[in-house]
Design a protein around this motif. Structure first.
Motif, PDB file in Angstrom:
ATOM      1  N   UNK A 189       0.847  -1.187   0.000  1.00 30.70           N
ATOM      2  CA  UNK A 189       0.000   0.000   0.000  1.00 30.70           C
ATOM      3  C   UNK A 189       0.890   1.247   0.000  1.00 30.70           C
ATOM      4  N   UNK A 190       0.435   2.304  -0.671  1.00 28.16           N
ATOM      5  CA  UNK A 190       1.175   3.568  -0.595  1.00 28.16           C
ATOM      6  C   UNK A 190       0.845   4.331   0.690  1.00 28.16           C
ATOM      7  N   UNK A 191      -0.265   4.000   1.333  1.00 28.39           N
ATOM      8  CA  UNK A 191      -0.662   4.692   2.555  1.00 28.39           C
ATOM      9  C   UNK A 191       0.457   4.640   3.584  1.00 28.39           C
ATOM     10  N   UNK A 192       0.821   5.805   4.103  1.00 24.92           N
ATOM     11  CA  UNK A 192       1.853   5.877   5.129  1.00 24.92           C
ATOM     12  C   UNK A 192       3.264   5.971   4.594  1.00 24.92           C
ATOM     13  N   UNK A 193       3.454   5.746   3.299  1.00 29.58           N
ATOM     14  CA  UNK A 193       4.781   5.868   2.719  1.00 29.58           C
ATOM     15  C   UNK A 193       5.200   7.338   2.628  1.00 29.58           C
ATOM     16  N   UNK A 194       6.499   7.554   2.564  1.00 32.25           N
ATOM     17  CA  UNK A 194       7.060   8.881   2.358  1.00 32.25           C
ATOM     18  C   UNK A 194       7.419   9.026   0.878  1.00 32.25           C
ATOM     19  N   UNK A 195       6.910  10.071   0.253  1.00 33.04           N
ATOM     20  CA  UNK A 195       7.180  10.311  -1.154  1.00 33.04           C
ATOM     21  C   UNK A 195       7.763  11.700  -1.308  1.00 33.04           C
ATOM     22  N   UNK A 211      -1.294  13.272  -4.616  1.00 30.49           N
ATOM     23  CA  UNK A 211      -0.939  12.194  -3.698  1.00 30.49           C
ATOM     24  C   UNK A 211      -1.423  12.444  -2.278  1.00 30.49           C
ATOM     25  N   UNK A 212      -1.722  13.697  -1.940  1.00 34.11           N
ATOM     26  CA  UNK A 212      -2.149  14.001  -0.576  1.00 34.11           C
ATOM     27  C   UNK A 212      -3.340  13.141  -0.122  1.00 34.11           C
ATOM     28  N   UNK A 213      -4.368  12.934  -0.953  1.00 30.34           N
ATOM     29  CA  UNK A 213      -5.502  12.117  -0.488  1.00 30.34           C
ATOM     30  C   UNK A 213      -5.163  10.662  -0.197  1.00 30.34           C
ATOM     31  N   UNK A 214      -3.976  10.200  -0.637  1.00 32.68           N
ATOM     32  CA  UNK A 214      -3.564   8.833  -0.367  1.00 32.68           C
ATOM     33  C   UNK A 214      -2.932   8.686   1.018  1.00 32.68           C
ATOM     34  N   UNK A 227       5.440  28.753  -1.194  1.00 35.49           N
ATOM     35  CA  UNK A 227       4.912  29.661  -0.171  1.00 35.49           C
ATOM     36  C   UNK A 227       4.507  28.894   1.088  1.00 35.49           C
ATOM     37  N   UNK A 228       4.616  29.554   2.238  1.00 35.33           N
ATOM     38  CA  UNK A 228       4.325  28.887   3.508  1.00 35.33           C
ATOM     39  C   UNK A 228       2.894  28.359   3.562  1.00 35.33           C
ATOM     40  N   UNK A 229       1.947  29.130   2.996  1.00 38.08           N
ATOM     41  CA  UNK A 229       0.560  28.672   3.057  1.00 38.08           C
ATOM     42  C   UNK A 229       0.338  27.421   2.221  1.00 38.08           C
ATOM     43  N   UNK A 230       1.098  27.278   1.129  1.00 37.84           N
ATOM     44  CA  UNK A 230       0.997  26.078   0.308  1.00 37.84           C
ATOM     45  C   UNK A 230       1.601  24.887   1.049  1.00 37.84           C
ATOM     46  N   UNK A 231       2.742  25.109   1.705  1.00 32.61           N
ATOM     47  CA  UNK A 231       3.345  24.021   2.492  1.00 32.61           C
ATOM     48  C   UNK A 231       2.389  23.543   3.577  1.00 32.61           C
ATOM     49  N   UNK A 232       1.726  24.491   4.249  1.00 35.38           N
ATOM     50  CA  UNK A 232       0.782  24.106   5.296  1.00 35.38           C
ATOM     51  C   UNK A 232      -0.420  23.369   4.715  1.00 35.38           C
ATOM     52  N   UNK A 233      -0.924  23.863   3.599  1.00 38.89           N
ATOM     53  CA  UNK A 233      -2.089  23.242   2.970  1.00 38.89           C
ATOM     54  C   UNK A 233      -1.813  21.798   2.599  1.00 38.89           C
ATOM     55  N   UNK A 234      -0.637  21.552   2.036  1.00 43.43           N
ATOM     56  CA  UNK A 234      -0.289  20.203   1.590  1.00 43.43           C
ATOM     57  C   UNK A 234       0.313  19.354   2.706  1.00 43.43           C
ATOM     58  N   UNK A 235       0.773  19.987   3.770  1.00 43.59           N
ATOM     59  CA  UNK A 235       1.473  19.246   4.816  1.00 43.59           C
ATOM     60  C   UNK A 235       2.780  18.690   4.310  1.00 43.59           C
TER      61      UNK A 235
END
Length: 400
Positions: A189-195, A211-214, A227-235
């Motif tokens: 599974x890709x869930x929990x993997x680091x990409x 990939x965020x929803x995975x 931008x910082x807000x994009x980094x926060x949005x995507x985590x």
């Protein structure tokens, strides 16, 4: 009047389609960052038709010939006896695609005394010797963003295909089997993997968003931080070097341009820094990785899989080791030439030509080189120099 030399890939084996699976394309109003799609004065093709091959002609013939220009279209691009080499000597404009690139080396540019514009119908102008274009004052342009989302979708498909062991499992079905254990033995599974993505421009950031929803852990390296807000949005976590990022990642996807600073970036030493059993996906350019190091890493188990649709040179010789190496998910360079993308880059090619012939400015985001300097997108994404060395090997496709 001008001579336009256009190099496109070959027609389908069975000839041009008489019909298509779908009747239309979804309508897009603008790109995700808000910029507008190509805006030519008109188009002479039906969106959704096959335009990127020789008979498709990018839908340009009517427009060019009605304005008195000469259009030469060929797929014969490699070697000293190719039609491209013969026609280049008096061409004013060269149009090429990344998928079947006409390599404009310094030697070829020196022969092209009339050449003023090298136009990429797509994204990525590394098949042009940018330093030679700078020195000669040739304008280099490409249709930025036209197929970025197309490529990002292809990346996600390849990541899932590798990690879930899709292609070997599909092969068992085609062979008449029901070999569940053989399929499952390399499936995760890709869930929990680091990409992590090498570069987070239009393509890399689109990959991260998809990939965020995975529920994967997202990482990126880029010399320009989001931008910082994009980094926060995507985590998403930023790393200040490729080396720092790849040791943490189960999956690495390469989404940076090819230029002298990225050529051979993933050599044996870099791949050795990756986690054992990581997956590497490359839809950027084949020359960013070391061909033989990839093969060795798959054979040793350092890499669990490699997928991509970019090779060097293109087309790759028939005996290229990536065609037969283990645990691969290779395709010919198709990620950015879906029928959807073709409609956009054909329209963008015409927009650039209209600007060029009418003496109007070409969009800044389309420019790679202008006035003897890197310009527009080129100044942001490329470094001066040449990455075309070795491209003459493309002629081996005909014999090997």
């Amino acid at each position: 009047m001008a001579k336009i030399l256009c190099v496109l890939y070959d027609d389908p084996i069975d000839g041009m389609p008489r019909s298509y699976p779908r009747d239309d394309l979804p309508k897009l109003d603008r790109y995700p960052d808000g910029t507008t799609l190509p805006t030519p004065s008109a188009i002479d093709f039906r969106p959704g038709d096959l335009l990127g091959c020789v008979s498709g002609e990018l839908g340009l013939r009517k427009y060019l010939e009605s304005n008195g220009h000469t259009l030469v279209v060929t797929s014969d691009k490699d070697g000293p006896d190719s039609q491209f080499e013969r026609e280049l000597v008096d061409a004013d404009v060269v149009i090429s695609q990344p998928f079947w690139p006409a390599y404009l080396t310094a030697e070829r540019i020196a022969k092209a005394k009339n050449l003023k514009l090298a136009l990429t119908a797509g994204i990525g102008s590394d098949h042009v010797d940018l330093q030679a274009a700078i020195d000669r004052g040739i304008t280099v342009a490409e249709v930025t963003y036209c197929n970025s989302i197309s490529v990002s979708e292809h990346v996600v498909m390849m990541i899932l295909s590798l990690v879930r062991n899709y292609l070997p499992s599909h092969d068992w079905v085609r062979k008449g089997g029901w070999n569940i254990a053989d399929c499952a033995a390399r499936s995760y599974d890709v869930e929990g993997m680091h990409v992590g993505t090498v570069a987070a421009g239009r393509i890399g950031s689109a990959v991260l968003r998809r990939l965020k929803p995975f529920d994967m852990h997202l990482h990126y390296f880029d010399r320009y931080r989001l931008p910082e807000d994009v980094e926060r949005e995507l985590g998403v976590t930023w790393h200040d070097s490729v080396e720092d990022m790849i040791g943490m990642c189960d999956v690495v996807t390469i989404n940076c341009p090819l230029h002298p600073e990225t050529e051979n970036l993933f050599d044996a030493s870099m791949i050795a820094r990756m986690k054992r059993g990581a997956y590497l996906v490359n839809t950027a350019r084949g020359k960013i990785v070391d061909r033989d190091a990839v093969v060795a890493a798959l054979e040793s188990g350092q890499l669990a899989g490699y997928a991509g649709d970019v090779w060097f040179p293109q087309p790759a010789s028939r005996d290229h080791p990536w065609r037969t190496m283990p645990h691969e998910g290779m395709t010919p360079h198709i990620s950015g030439t879906s029928l959807s993308a073709q409609a956009r880059y054909a329209a963008g090619t015409r927009e650039i030509l209209e600007c060029f012939f009418e003496g109007r400015p070409i969009r800044d985001e389309y420019l790679i080189v202008q006035g003897g300097h890197l310009a527009g997108t080129g100044a942001h994404s490329y470094s001066a120099g040449d990455a075309t060395g070795g491209s003459e090997e493309a002629a081996l496709f005909k014999t090997h």
